[in-house]
Write an enzyme that holds these catalytic residues in place. Structure first.
Site, PDB file in Angstrom:
ATOM      1  N   ASP A   1       0.848  -1.209   0.000  1.00 54.17           N
ATOM      2  CA  ASP A   1       0.000   0.000   0.000  1.00 54.17           C
ATOM      3  C   ASP A   1       0.874   1.245   0.000  1.00 54.17           C
ATOM      4  OD1 ASP A   1      -2.215   1.660   0.112  1.00 54.17           O
ATOM      5  OD2 ASP A   1      -2.881   1.005   2.100  1.00 54.17           O
TER       6      ASP A   1
ATOM      7  N   GLU B   1      -7.900  -0.513   4.934  1.00 56.08           N
ATOM      8  CA  GLU B   1      -6.434  -0.617   4.787  1.00 56.08           C
ATOM      9  C   GLU B   1      -5.811  -1.105   6.091  1.00 56.08           C
ATOM     10  OE1 GLU B   1      -5.665   2.866   1.434  1.00 56.08           O
ATOM     11  OE2 GLU B   1      -5.507   3.385   3.535  1.00 56.08           O
TER      12      GLU B   1
HETATM   13  C1  5RP Z   1      -5.770   5.902   0.854  1.00 54.57           C
HETATM   14  C2  5RP Z   1      -4.370   5.982   1.326  1.00 54.57           C
HETATM   15  C3  5RP Z   1      -3.306   6.149   0.296  1.00 54.57           C
HETATM   16  O1  5RP Z   1      -2.357   5.157   0.463  1.00 54.57           O
HETATM   17  C4  5RP Z   1      -2.654   7.484   0.462  1.00 54.57           C
HETATM   18  O2  5RP Z   1      -3.656   8.498   0.443  1.00 54.57           O
HETATM   19  C5  5RP Z   1      -1.625   7.756  -0.622  1.00 54.57           C
HETATM   20  O3  5RP Z   1      -2.273   7.924  -1.852  1.00 54.57           O
HETATM   21  P1  5RP Z   1      -1.495   8.174  -3.199  1.00 54.57           P
HETATM   22  O4  5RP Z   1      -0.755   6.923  -3.528  1.00 54.57           O
HETATM   23  O5  5RP Z   1      -2.600   8.506  -4.168  1.00 54.57           O
HETATM   24  O6  5RP Z   1      -0.564   9.356  -2.997  1.00 54.57           O
HETATM   25  O7  5RP Z   1      -4.073   5.919   2.486  1.00 54.57           O
HETATM   26  O8  5RP Z   1      -6.670   5.820   1.932  1.00 54.57           O
END
Ligand code: 5RP
Length: 220
Positions: free
Chosen positions: A84, A106
């Protein structure tokens, strides 16, 4: 940093994650633009992943489009790996997540996974968490109560108006928190009545950060 430059670094980190996935794995998949690059990389490498556990409806749609079967976490005895992104990360692997509003699922998938690899671009690697407002998912009827509780702690919670999470809840983006001790703050906020999930990932931090830079990918 322009969006295109950030995207190139996110893509680099996402593609580097492929090297950490044994062929034929079942893995948890996060949410966000960095994860979108990761799913694109999976789609370009069929067979790398047998199936996935999704952290959001948006990710499920992307996994479906990539032809990757999506499993229910309840049907698995274990989950070896979770990939993630994050909104902020420290060298201690503490994270702020939830910019995309998917923090609850998540955190559940991260908790279930034996290993959590976090993929970010270098702008997200910080000394202290908190410049990015901390997302907290809350039960809608508790929103004003929690605004008062957080203001009493010197913070400035802002309701993410017009946004409803996959779980039917609201998000407060909390500005002005001094996050000196992320695990302690995560525990304290999680106990407030009406809080569903706090976007601090410190009690279950990432195990590895893959950080996309102009030069390549740094492992932290
Ligand atoms: C979603 C998240 C994402 O991992 C976080 O916002 C990062 O997003 P991106 O990869 O678009 O910068 O926690 O809930």
């Amino acid at each position: 940093m322009s969006a295109t430059m950030a995207d190139a670094k996110k893509r680099r980190a996402a593609e580097a994650a492929l090297e950490h996935i044994p062929a034929g794995s079942v893995l948890g998949v996060g949410t966000g633009s960095t994860v979108r690059f990761f799913i694109e990389a999976l789609a370009a490498n069929p067979g790398q992943v047998r199936a996935a556990v999704s952290s959001s409806n948006a990710t499920t749609t992307l996994l479906d489009a990539a032809g990757i079967p999506v499993l229910d976490l309840n049907d698995l005895a274990d989950l070896p790996l979770y990939i993630d992104g994050a909104d902020e990360a420290t060298r201690a692997h503490h994270l702020i997540k939830g910019g995309g509003g998917a923090l609850t699922r998540e955190k559940i998938v991260a908790a279930a996974a034996a290993r959590f690899i976090c993929i970010i671009d270098e702008s997200k690697l910080v000394g202290t968490l908190g410049a990015f407002p901390l997302p907290i998912e809350v039960i809608p009827m508790a929103r004003r109560l929690l605004v008062r509780e957080l203001e009493a702690r010197g913070a400035r919670p802002v309701w993410r108006q017009g946004f409803v999470t996959d779980n039917g809840n609201h998000i407060l983006d909390v500005h002005g928190l001094a996050i000196a001790d992320p695990p302690a703050l995560e525990g304290e906020l999680a106990c407030l009545a009406g809080v569903v999930m706090v976007g601090l990932f410190a009690r279950r931090p990432a195990d590895l950060l893959l950080v996309g830079t102009d030069q390549g990918v740094i492992t932290v």
